[in-house]
Scaffold this motif. Structure first.
Motif, short mmCIF file in Angstrom:
data_model
loop_
_atom_site.label_atom_id
_atom_site.label_comp_id
_atom_site.label_asym_id
_atom_site.label_seq_id
_atom_site.Cartn_x
_atom_site.Cartn_y
_atom_site.Cartn_z
N CYS A 263 0.84 -1.20 0.00
CA CYS A 263 0.00 0.00 0.00
C CYS A 263 0.88 1.25 0.00
O CYS A 263 1.73 1.43 0.87
N CYS A 266 0.02 3.90 3.15
CA CYS A 266 0.53 3.71 4.52
C CYS A 266 1.90 3.06 4.54
O CYS A 266 2.49 2.89 5.59
N GLY A 270 -0.78 -0.51 7.25
CA GLY A 270 -2.23 -0.71 7.38
C GLY A 270 -2.97 0.60 7.48
O GLY A 270 -2.63 1.46 8.30
N CYS A 271 -3.96 0.78 6.60
CA CYS A 271 -4.77 1.99 6.64
C CYS A 271 -6.13 1.68 6.03
O CYS A 271 -6.42 0.52 5.71
N CYS A 274 -6.14 0.20 2.31
CA CYS A 274 -5.77 -1.22 2.13
C CYS A 274 -6.52 -2.11 3.11
O CYS A 274 -6.16 -3.27 3.28
ZN LIG Z 1 -2.59 1.18 3.54
#
Ligand SMILES: [Zn+2]
Lengths: 314, 566
Positions: A263, A266, A270-271, A274
């Motif tokens: 992604c 981020c 993790g965001c 995604c």
């Molecule tokens: Zn992300």
């Protein structure tokens, strides 16, 4: 007329010329002294009335005076011309910092720009471009791609129907079949185009652009699929972008893969984009299913190949 | 498919966190789309591909986990209580559509709400609890993946079951309290007199298990996937049951699902169960698939040996035999998706791990291009030239939907016999205004202008270059490439020309520029008041190349610009 008369004209002219303040008054004095009816011209014209023996002396004085006035006027004129030019240049200064004028250039649609970028990567790898119809028969859109009628795999794609047997193509994959029917391997083909899905979901649009690609020859392997798609992902998303392949299902490829990239929002931590996985899906791919080769009359024991397809959004 | 981690762990004891197990499943083909953490549990939302009906259950997913992580799979131990009484009487009239029908009767049940451990699990997995009998059929469906149905035996005429098609019967009232219209070839479950269920899809309301039910008949059957799917589509009803049958149930495993449910019902609702009536006219013959090791390595581009292949397949529950240079693979009965060697190769690849494959570049054989084609079709090069030319004339590219609202033809003042009124219609458009395919690009461009005016734009130039769809008197329409452009000129815009002309000459200049770029010399603009009904007579012209009319150019008709408020 006496010599003194001429000398007093010279003195007067000298005084008047030096007193002038602009080009115009200098030019008026040129007329006054040197014009056809000018004071000095009149003196020259009246030389005939001077006794013969005195003429050379008179002539010399008058000519000297004329030359003197002439050069004085010229000097004064040049002075005023130069200063006028200077004033003109000063008065006509422009603001070079004001923005320039130009015919506005039109913009390419963002989706087209991305499409071109992707196409260029594959053209540089020796793929060639092919096209197919957007209104497609059920055979090319589904049947020949191993989506039998009455098979749940058809639920994977919400389809616009024109008739029972004619659809708006749901993917660019029918181009695979059309090209393979008409050509023998080796093949390296890319097929960009519009596709349609009747997804009622607000996050989906009923029309979007896709790019299909495939390669068929005698020794194409799943590892080659990985190699080629890694080149593509690195060319488009950056050489250091992580790429991963994971198993998936498409009726027309086997084994099938989903390709994800790290992604970019981020950086993999993790965001929302995604869904907290750190990965974003960019395309579906796989080894062309032997059933598809059978449909187009290729020997599946001789030929292998890979195919991939990706949606293009701006 | 939702799956509770706690429930999964009853079948395979894995030491991974919910997040780790989600990644492990995703990387071997069962994509986990969401993970919902709860106090003492976590729920995975697993996307099951259409070829994997065996994973539409807790046990199915647990089997995958056991294969991925090389952990033992703890199968359920079913022990049926003592059997007594008359077993069900079942007759299959159409064995092509129903290849197996197993059933038991349970007499003397006390229908009541389920114990909390059952109803809680159902709720966690998106099922609404009803009563202990119905809930257990759903519980076993979730757990083992096989759909079951319980009938109120007291309401089955003649106490018997007949499996046959609808024939002349054209209606049934189902559990959702709605009448379903039937076609003659739809498979139904009948009692002695009447249909009592649509096979594999939904039971009838009349024989529903209710609080007054005392005796039940429990069905565990195998219905033909295509038949279930066709019926489900035709009556527009998809259920947890039909979803599994149309993807393919496990014909060999349905007996243990029946026994599991019978045991749980006896435990929670009481009652005595009869022996199983098992109508299974032709037992499933397992497929034997020869696979050569060299083909595995050729297709995958790897170099793995027999021992690796054997290990991978055994973990998946496949039986394998060495056969000369290759192997023979016998998949378990719940893996009906495995029919050919390529299916086996996919399983090997999946479990081996795509990340372990090298990334190689194929050796390329060069070849001559097909006759008359270069690197790309001639149209592609022309398209790029036109796009560049239009952009250099100040026009921005737009991409509109290929749809059109036929009402727009009246707005554009098209005469009734205008060819462009003959549109291809979509049978299932999302909106009525998008029911036809475009025969002209003009309406969408005018919409673009109106939208931009409403946003405060005073001046704009757009073009669209794409296909229109014209009926061609054959199966597929003629898809013809068209260019359309629109220029909205602000009255205050600076201009090289004197006087009012609504940008006609700029537009004409753009066209001429385009002809130069396309190396078209023999073009002309001919004064014509009739070239297009939507153009201003006296301010429009026909455009020709080599004497052939190719389009038109002009100011919008004043009546049209007034009605559109442009
Ligand atoms: Zn992300």
């Amino acid at each position: 007329m006496t010599i003194e008369d001429v000398l007093s004209i010279k003195n007067l002219a000298d005084e008047e010329i030096k007193k002038t303040g602009d080009l115009k008054s200098v030019q008026a004095l040129r007329i006054k002294y040197l014009g056809k009816k000018g004071v000095l011209t009149a003196k020259i014209n009246s030389l005939g009335a001077i006794p013969k023996e005195d003429r050379p002396e008179y002539g010399r004085v008058i000519n000297e005076t004329k030359d003197y006035v002439e050069s004085l006027i010229k000097q004064q004129e040049e002075f005023f011309k130069a200063s006028e030019l200077e004033n003109l240049l000063k008065a006509n200064r422009i603001d070079v910092t004001v923005p320039g004028f130009f015919i506005p250039h039109g913009y390419q649609h963002p989706t087209s720009r991305v499409l071109d970028e992707i196409v260029d990567v594959f053209l540089s790898l020796g793929f060639r471009i092919e096209e197919g119809p957007e209104v497609e028969s059920d055979y090319y859109n589904f049947e020949a791609l191993n989506f039998p009628k009455d098979h749940p795999a058809r639920d994977m794609q919400d389809t616009f129907y024109v008739t029972d047997d004619v659809v708006l193509r749901t993917h660019t994959s029918p181009v695979q079949v059309r090209v393979m029917e008409k050509n023998k391997p080796p093949l390296r083909v890319i097929a960009p185009g519009k596709v349609y899905r009747c997804d009622a979901d607000v996050s989906h649009t009923p029309m979007f652009q896709q790019i299909e690609g495939f390669m068929v020859d005698e020794h194409i392997s799943m590892s080659d699929l990985k190699g080629v798609l890694e080149i593509f992902a690195h060319a488009v998303f950056g050489a250091s972008t992580p790429v991963r392949f994971r198993p998936s299902f498409f009726p027309f490829t086997e084994p099938s893969a989903e390709v994800d990239i790290g992604c970019v929002i981020c950086g993999g931590t993790g965001c929302r984009v995604c869904k907290n996985s750190g990965w974003v899906e960019i395309l579906g791919a796989g080894m062309i299913n032997p059933r598809v080769f059978e449909m187009v009359g290729y020997d599946p024991e001789l030929y292998t190949g890979f195919a991939f397809g990706m949606g293009v959004e701006s | 498919m939702k799956a509770s981690i706690k429930w999964l762990k009853e079948f395979v004891d894995f030491p991974l966190s919910p997040k780790e197990i989600a990644i492990a499943l995703t990387m071997s083909g069962l994509e986990v789309e969401a993970l919902e953490e709860r106090d003492d549990d976590a729920i995975l939302e697993v996307s099951i591909p259409p070829n994997r009906p065996d994973c539409l259950s807790i046990m199915g997913i647990a089997r995958e986990i056991s294969a991925i992580l090389r952990l033992p799979f703890k199968n359920i131990s079913v022990s049926v209580p003592k059997e007594e009484g008359e077993p069900p009487s079942v007759e299959i009239k159409d064995s092509a559509l129903c290849r197996r029908y197993a059933s038991r009767i349970i007499r003397g049940v006390k229908v009541a709400p389920s114990p909390q451990r059952i109803s809680h699990r159902l709720e966690l997995h998106g099922f609404r609890p009803a009563n202990n009998v119905v809930d257990i059929t759903n519980y076993v469906l979730l757990e083992m993946g096989h759909p079951l149905h319980a009938f109120d035996l007291g309401r089955l005429a003649g106490n018997r079951i007949i499996v046959k098609t609808a024939g002349p019967v054209n209606k049934i009232l189902t559990l959702d309290n709605a009448h379903k219209n039937l076609a003659g070839d739809m498979l139904l479950i009948w009692d002695a007199d009447k249909p009592v269920a649509i096979a594999g899809i939904m039971g009838g309301l009349d024989t529903e298990v209710s609080s007054s039910t005392v005796n039940i008949l429990l069905e565990s059957a195998y219905f033909n996937p295509v038949s279930v799917r066709r019926t489900s589509k035709a009556i527009n009803l998809s259920t947890e049951s039909s979803y599994r049958f149309e993807r393919g149930a496990d014909i060999e495993g349905l007996g243990s699902a029946l026994n599991r449910a019978a045991q749980l019902i006896a435990e929670t609702a009481g009652g005595k169960l009869t022996a199983m009536t098992d109508n299974y006219p032709a037992a499933l013959k397992p497929v034997h698939i020869p696979v050569s090791l060299s083909k595995i390595n050729k297709i995958l581009g790897v170099d793995i040996d027999f021992s690796v292949v054997r290990d991978l397949l055994i973990r998946l529950g496949f039986e394998i035999k060495r056969a000369g240079e290759g192997i023979t693979v016998i998949p378990p009965s719940f893996r009906q998706d495995i029919q050919r060697d390529i299916d086996v190769i996919e399983e090997i690849a999946r479990l081996y791990g795509y990340d372990k494959f090298p990334a190689t570049l194929p050796a390329v054989r060069m070849q001559t291009m097909p006759q008359g084609s270069g690197l790309f079709p001639a149209t592609y090069r022309v398209i790029k030239t036109i796009e560049n030319s239009m952009r250099s004339s100040g026009f921005s590219e737009v991409i509109n939907y290929s749809f059109l609202n036929p009402l727009v033809f009246d707005t554009l003042r098209f005469p009734v016999n205008d060819k462009r009124r003959e549109v291809i219609k979509i049978r299932n458009p999302l909106r009525k205004e998008e029911e036809a395919l475009r025969t002209t690009l003009i309406p969408a461009l005018l919409d673009n202008v109106i939208l931009n005016i409403s946003r405060g734009e005073k001046s704009l130039r757009f073009f669209e270059l794409t296909r229109v769809f014209l009926p061609a008197g054959q199966k597929l329409p003629h898809e013809s490439l068209r260019l359309a452009a629109v220029y909205l000129k602000s009255p205050h815009a600076p201009s090289l020309w004197q006087g009012k002309h609504e940008g006609f000459y700029e537009m004409k200049g753009a066209m001429e520029n385009l002809f130069i770029k396309l190396r078209i010399k023999n073009y002309s603009f001919t004064d014509s008041d009739l070239c297009e009904p939507y153009l201003y007579p006296g301010k429009s012209c026909a455009v020709s190349v080599n004497g052939r009319n190719i389009g038109s150019l002009g100011t919008l008709h004043p009546a049209l610009s007034e009605s559109l408020d442009i």
